[in-house]
Design an enzyme around this catalytic site. Structure first.
Site, PDB file in Angstrom:
ATOM      1  CD  GLU A 161      -0.053   6.383   1.758  1.00 19.37           C
ATOM      2  OE1 GLU A 161       0.734   6.750   0.853  1.00 19.37           O
ATOM      3  OE2 GLU A 161      -0.860   7.157   2.304  1.00 19.37           O
ATOM      4  CE  LYS A 177      -2.290   6.870  -1.524  1.00 21.42           C
ATOM      5  NZ  LYS A 177      -2.739   8.282  -1.389  1.00 21.42           N
TER       6      LYS A 177
END
Length: 295
Positions: free
Chosen positions: A176, A213
């Site tokens: 992420e 992400k």
């Protein structure tokens, strides 16, 4: 690796619920829920209250594997129970929701337009415990404030280095590298991010996959190539501070991109709601996010 969980996360219709607020973000999450800081006097009480909130979400009738593919847990949540059952076992055994765990230890100070993750000090032990508890994968977050080429490269080098260790442990890492949605250089940062991810995916061993992400991109379908990449199991989107309505609207314009929302999932839940009202509000949020993810 659990092949049923792999198939669900990789090709199921639905979204990931991000229930992984840690120490720094917990007071704000509790305040939004309706628990003032005066309601607890130390971290233990704070985390007990946060677990009460998370357990209420997880055990609600609206929360199930028909629409929620997976849930990302805080490390403490992984170690706790819901209705006398360990949370990862409860999620998969009773809800058919795949468990993930957050493994980063927070962010370092900003440098070169980014905030790297603080060095991991207990990764191997955490991965061992996660595997023993039936957790499928991990999540780790960095932050990109602007389009600095060196900063973005440093973020991705760190993320992919840890991802290799997580893959070696038999778990699937969610990488992420969040881009600040308020940055005037967001689109330029996303250009650097996309090119850097593609370069580093070449180093992922054949037969292995990571997840990504990412902030919802400025340009619709900007990450279509990553969504189709053979070394990417799934690309999910964070809400990044957008309201649920705006996040859903932006997400629905990106084919194949699904949600992994936190604040946008829980923004209208309150501690003083009756169980029936809590479930009604949660059901609406889950339904709206599900439809945006399935668009």
């Amino acid at each position: 690796m659990n092949q049923e969980q792999l198939a669900k996360v990789g090709s199921g219709t639905g979204f990931l619920a991000a229930l992984d607020q840690s120490g720094g973000s917990t007071p704000k999450a509790l305040e939004q829920y309706g628990v003032a800081e005066s309601a607890y006097s130390d971290d233990d009480q704070m985390f007990d209250l946060m677990h009460e909130f998370r357990a209420r979400i997880i055990s609600a009738p609206a929360f199930g594997g028909d629409r929620v593919l997976a849930a990302i847990l805080f490390e403490q949540t992984m170690e706790r129970e819901v209705d006398g059952v360990a949370v990862p076992a409860y999620l998969w055994g009773r809800k058919q929701v795949v468990p993930f765990v957050k493994v980063d230890e927070g962010l370092a100070a900003e440098k070169d337009g980014v905030r790297l993750m603080k060095p991991f000090t207990r990764l191997d032990g955490l991965l061992e415990r996660a595997t023993r508890r039936g957790v499928f994968g991990t999540k780790m977050r960095s932050f990109i404030a602007g389009p600095d080429r060196g900063g973005v490269a440093a973020v991705l080098d760190q993320q992919f280095d840890y991802a290799g260790r997580i893959l070696d442990a038999g778990l699937v890492p969610i990488i992420e590298p969040e881009v600040d949605i308020h940055s005037g250089g967001k689109a330029a940062a996303e250009e650097l991010l996309l090119a850097g991810i593609v370069d580093r995916l070449a180093g992922v061993p054949d037969g292995r996959q990571v997840m990504l992400k990412l902030s919802i991109p400025s340009q619709d379908d900007f990450y279509a190539g990553l969504i189709a990449h053979p070394k990417v199991l799934r690309v999910v989107a964070l809400s990044g501070g957008y309201t649920q309505a705006e996040a859903d609207e932006r997400l629905a314009r990106n084919r194949g991109l699904i949600a992994s929302f936190s604040r946008a999932l829980t923004q209208d839940l309150r501690r003083d709601q009756s169980d029936a009202e809590f479930n009604r509000v949660l059901d609406k949020a889950i339904g709206d996010i599900y439809r945006a993810s399935a668009a």
